[in-house]
Scaffold this active site. Sequence first.
Site, PDB file in Angstrom:
ATOM      1  N   ASP A 273       0.851  -1.193   0.000  1.00  0.00           N
ATOM      2  CA  ASP A 273       0.000   0.000   0.000  1.00  0.00           C
ATOM      3  C   ASP A 273       0.884   1.240   0.000  1.00  0.00           C
ATOM      4  O   ASP A 273       1.869   1.317   0.744  1.00  0.00           O
ATOM      5  CB  ASP A 273      -0.915   0.007   1.229  1.00  0.00           C
ATOM      6  N   ILE A 274       0.546   2.219  -0.863  1.00  0.00           N
ATOM      7  CA  ILE A 274       1.301   3.479  -0.907  1.00  0.00           C
ATOM      8  C   ILE A 274       0.878   4.335   0.293  1.00  0.00           C
ATOM      9  O   ILE A 274      -0.314   4.604   0.488  1.00  0.00           O
ATOM     10  CB  ILE A 274       1.041   4.235  -2.216  1.00  0.00           C
ATOM     11  N   ASN A 281      -2.773  13.050  -3.784  1.00  0.00           N
ATOM     12  CA  ASN A 281      -3.869  13.444  -4.674  1.00  0.00           C
ATOM     13  C   ASN A 281      -4.407  14.821  -4.313  1.00  0.00           C
ATOM     14  O   ASN A 281      -4.652  15.665  -5.187  1.00  0.00           O
ATOM     15  CB  ASN A 281      -4.995  12.418  -4.610  1.00  0.00           C
ATOM     16  N   HIS A 286      -5.159  14.722  -9.211  1.00  0.00           N
ATOM     17  CA  HIS A 286      -5.283  13.310  -9.574  1.00  0.00           C
ATOM     18  C   HIS A 286      -4.367  12.924 -10.738  1.00  0.00           C
ATOM     19  O   HIS A 286      -3.933  11.763 -10.818  1.00  0.00           O
ATOM     20  CB  HIS A 286      -6.729  12.980  -9.912  1.00  0.00           C
ATOM     21  N   ASP A 290      -1.980   9.840 -10.517  1.00  0.00           N
ATOM     22  CA  ASP A 290      -1.914   8.724 -11.467  1.00  0.00           C
ATOM     23  C   ASP A 290      -0.476   8.462 -11.906  1.00  0.00           C
ATOM     24  O   ASP A 290      -0.045   7.307 -12.041  1.00  0.00           O
ATOM     25  CB  ASP A 290      -2.777   9.031 -12.696  1.00  0.00           C
ATOM     26  N   GLU A 316      -4.746   2.468  -4.300  1.00  0.00           N
ATOM     27  CA  GLU A 316      -3.289   2.547  -4.217  1.00  0.00           C
ATOM     28  C   GLU A 316      -2.692   1.291  -3.600  1.00  0.00           C
ATOM     29  O   GLU A 316      -1.543   1.287  -3.146  1.00  0.00           O
ATOM     30  CB  GLU A 316      -2.867   3.774  -3.384  1.00  0.00           C
ATOM     31  N   ARG A 336      13.368  -5.277  -0.230  1.00  0.00           N
ATOM     32  CA  ARG A 336      13.936  -4.752  -1.473  1.00  0.00           C
ATOM     33  C   ARG A 336      12.939  -3.843  -2.174  1.00  0.00           C
ATOM     34  O   ARG A 336      13.303  -2.775  -2.680  1.00  0.00           O
ATOM     35  CB  ARG A 336      14.350  -5.910  -2.391  1.00  0.00           C
TER      36      ARG A 336
END
Length: 408
Positions: A273-274, A281, A286, A290, A316, A336
């Site tokens: 998950d970011i 955003n 947006h 993206d 995300e 990594r």
Amino acid sequence: MTGTQRASVAASTLWVISSGFVGWRVWQETGEKWLAILVTALVAAAGLLAVTALLLFRQLAVASAQQERLDRLTAEWQMAQQTLQELLRQRDQLGLLVRLMQRFVSASERRELLTTLLSELGLFFKLETAEGVLLNQTALYGIWRRQDGRVYLQEWDSDSARQHLHWMGAQPMAGEASGDIVVPVRAEGTVIAVLHLVRLAPFTPEDRQFLEIVAAQVALALGRIKLITSLETLSITDALTGIANRRHWDLRLAEEVARAQRYRYPLAVLMVDIDHFKQINDRYGHQIGDFVLQQVVQRLRQNLRRTDFVARYGGEEFGVLAPQTSLESARILSERLRRAIHSEPITVTGTNGPVAIPVTISVGVAVFPDHAQNESDLVAAADAALYQAKQAGRNCVRMADTAPKGGE
């Protein structure tokens, strides 16, 4: 007795009577009996000879007319035989086309199409060998041999195919009678496939014309398969990032878990998950968001193995499948990936020039069979580990609880 024969008999009788009258007149005039008999015989013989000649010419004329009629009937019969043979040939060709089109309609991949094509052509034309290569980024080569009647397939890159298959550069023979022919398959002016057919008997112009029709059908079938493949790819591909979508993830997860259960090797699931993506955003818009998603995906793919699988799970969040990856190996892989994202900010071009956006990810890891025994429990364990990573301050990796969850 025919009319001609009756007329001949009447003429002969009349002529004999006439010769007797001439002989009688000679006897009256000369008084020589033997001279009269000789004249009578000569006149009668001349008449009979004339009648015989007339009959002979008549018979010759009739025989000539009958011979002409016989020759005409023979020619008509031969033409009818040729027409029948042509109709039978066209029937056989039409039957082959129908079979090919039926098989082509049901073919969903190139291997099936090439196998069908070479087998049918080999039997129809009584070939010694039938070769074909379907050109693309990967060339699919196939060969059918009369000895065993089987098709053998092999994949090459296009350059290797041209190096191995010398006949690909040969020009199709238009007029020369030969039992060796090369048939190109074209679509929009581009050669997309090539066929090489060899037999003992030479190919006729009609054979060549029919093979051109077959080539056109092959081009249509390949176009159809390409379209189906494109549609299938679109249905399982995320439009923004170009990686697998959630539907593809579900299918692949089930396949990999089943394979891991069958062969008893570990399978790692990483949920990625970011961190704070909503803030990106909200702050940059947006479109920039993206772009950040696309760059994160690119870095993930650069740091995964060829056997690993990455998909956009939603928003995300991404999922990674790592077959034959143990608990410790999964931890190393996750670190990594995390460092690849964290090590360098993502640079975007804003209205005021380049902007460097620091991005981090959180990763939750679960491994089959250590943490779960089926796909749903495996994803749930990785999700729980991801939640722990978020709770721990983000930009970190957390492993799932070691106790397996659930049953089968």
